[in-house]
Design a protein around this motif. Structure first.
Motif, PDB file in Angstrom:
ATOM      1  N   ASP A   4       0.799  -1.219   0.000  1.00 62.03           N
ATOM      2  CA  ASP A   4       0.000   0.000   0.000  1.00 62.03           C
ATOM      3  C   ASP A   4       0.841   1.282   0.000  1.00 62.03           C
ATOM      4  O   ASP A   4       0.317   2.364   0.265  1.00 62.03           O
ATOM      5  CB  ASP A   4      -0.969   0.000   1.193  1.00 62.03           C
ATOM      6  N   HIS A   5       2.138   1.171  -0.244  1.00 57.46           N
ATOM      7  CA  HIS A   5       2.973   2.369  -0.355  1.00 57.46           C
ATOM      8  C   HIS A   5       4.029   2.134  -1.439  1.00 57.46           C
ATOM      9  O   HIS A   5       4.219   1.001  -1.902  1.00 57.46           O
ATOM     10  CB  HIS A   5       3.651   2.693   0.980  1.00 57.46           C
ATOM     11  N   ASN A   6       4.697   3.197  -1.837  1.00 55.75           N
ATOM     12  CA  ASN A   6       5.690   3.059  -2.908  1.00 55.75           C
ATOM     13  C   ASN A   6       7.039   3.628  -2.487  1.00 55.75           C
ATOM     14  O   ASN A   6       7.793   4.123  -3.324  1.00 55.75           O
ATOM     15  CB  ASN A   6       5.201   3.770  -4.174  1.00 55.75           C
ATOM     16  N   LEU A   7       7.356   3.539  -1.197  1.00 58.97           N
ATOM     17  CA  LEU A   7       8.593   4.111  -0.676  1.00 58.97           C
ATOM     18  C   LEU A   7       9.826   3.462  -1.286  1.00 58.97           C
ATOM     19  O   LEU A   7      10.797   4.148  -1.617  1.00 58.97           O
ATOM     20  CB  LEU A   7       8.623   3.973   0.849  1.00 58.97           C
ATOM     21  N   TYR A   8       9.802   2.135  -1.449  1.00 60.19           N
ATOM     22  CA  TYR A   8      10.975   1.443  -1.983  1.00 60.19           C
ATOM     23  C   TYR A   8      11.292   1.922  -3.396  1.00 60.19           C
ATOM     24  O   TYR A   8      12.434   2.288  -3.704  1.00 60.19           O
ATOM     25  CB  TYR A   8      10.745  -0.079  -1.992  1.00 60.19           C
TER      26      TYR A   8
END
Length: 350
Positions: free
Chosen positions: A133-137
């Motif tokens: 649910d996130h795109n930090l990587y």
């Protein structure tokens, strides 16, 4: 009676190596634009796989789809840049270029491989592939990918300058050695630009280019936003960074103009640097006023790379005497390297 060869005659000018490097420098301009345009239109995930695109090096229909065309063109341009880097490295070794040049050739190959891996990780670790649910990587690797591209550009510029006739035969254009403080000012200016480019990359990949949608004031008619979110903070940091870069470049140019030796060698370059700075400020304003037009936004990124390139080239030229002294000291500690240089220059006679 034979005399010891001067260090600048130990490794002569090699036109093929210089022009090969210069052609690669032209090529990287297209690569940077393609990468910037891909980010601007948010087409980095046009293909979910890597290193192939939809399982192919020539995916079906990629020329008819704008997102696919942007991303796949970027990948193909990067692949060719890798081949060019290998070619420069091999030619530097085959032509027995100066040890510094051969070392830079090795670094070019290493960095271009690492750059490709960062681009691949940006795709492989995207939330679309990880189902999170996130795109930090992916964003972290995208910022690292964008930053390394600028550092690779600087290394390529140093490679080209080190193979130029001016560097080898004419002391990089300096009639006399500049003061050491000149290179310090140049390095500080380059560092300011690099930090600004990193902040800009974070802003772009966080999709915060319009977090403050008016310029030069905020929608509240203030210079400083009354409320901060991450997007607004990184956008505002980029605006503050622009002021810092402007101050650093102006101070560097003033330092050049005050020193006769530096002024004679770098006057035209310093004027060009300030011209690029003005263009960069204008493009930054247009990004806001034109609501992040894709071509204006990409040109803003590309002109930032040009500004760094010119500032670094000026700084690197002013470092020649210091680099030569370091190489001479290294030769003194390494008899094998010293013997190589002497054998190449032994034909110099009194």
């Amino acid at each position: 009676m034979p005399v010891k060869a001067d260090r600048k005659t130990d490794f002569d000018y090699k036109p093929a190596l210089f022009w090969f490097g210069l052609a690669s420098l032209v090529w990287i301009t297209f690569l940077l634009y393609a990468g910037g345009f891909t980010t601007t239109i948010r087409a980095g995930m046009a293909f979910l796989d890597w290193p192939l695109s939809n399982g192919s090096i020539n995916p079906e229909g990629w020329l008819e789809n704008r997102d696919m065309a942007a991303e796949h063109s970027h990948r193909l341009l990067g692949m060719v840049m890798g081949l060019l880097s290998i070619g420069m490295c091999v030619l530097a070794h085959l032509s027995k270029a100066a040890p510094r040049v051969r070392s830079m050739g090795n670094w070019l190959v290493g960095l271009v491989i690492f750059q490709g891996l960062l681009g691949g990780l940006r795709v492989k670790l995207d939330q679309l592939n990880l189902d999170i649910d996130h795109n930090l990587y992916a964003q972290s690797f995208a910022v690292a990918h964008a930053t390394l591209a600028q550092l690779f550009l600087c290394l390529l510029i140093a490679f080209v300058i080190s193979n130029s006739r001016s560097w080898i035969e004419r002391n990089a254009g300096f009639a006399q050695q500049p003061r050491s403080s000149l290179s310090t000012w140049g390095l500080l200016a380059c560092a300011a630009i690099v930090l600004q480019l990193i902040v800009g990359a974070i802003m772009r990949h966080a999709h915060a280019g319009l977090a403050i949608p008016t310029f030069p004031l905020t929608p509240h008619d203030t210079l400083i936003p009354p409320v901060f979110t991450f997007e607004i903070a990184i956008h505002f940091a980029h605006r503050v960074g622009a002021v810092v870069v402007t101050a650093a470049l102006v101070a560097y140019c003033v330092r050049i103009w005050k020193e006769p030796a530096a002024r004679a060698a770098l006057l035209k370059s310093s004027i060009g640097l300030l011209f690029l700075l003005l263009i960069q400020v204008a493009l930054g304003a247009l990004v806001i006023w034109k609501v992040r037009n894709e071509h204006v936004t990409t040109l803003h990124m590309l002109n930032g790379a040009f500004t760094l390139a010119l500032c670094w080239s000026m700084t690197y030229r002013s470092l020649k005497s210091k680099l030569d002294r370091t190489s001479a000291a290294s030769d003194a500690r390494n008899p094998a390297a010293k013997g190589e240089a002497t054998s190449l220059g032994h034909t110099v006679q009194a």
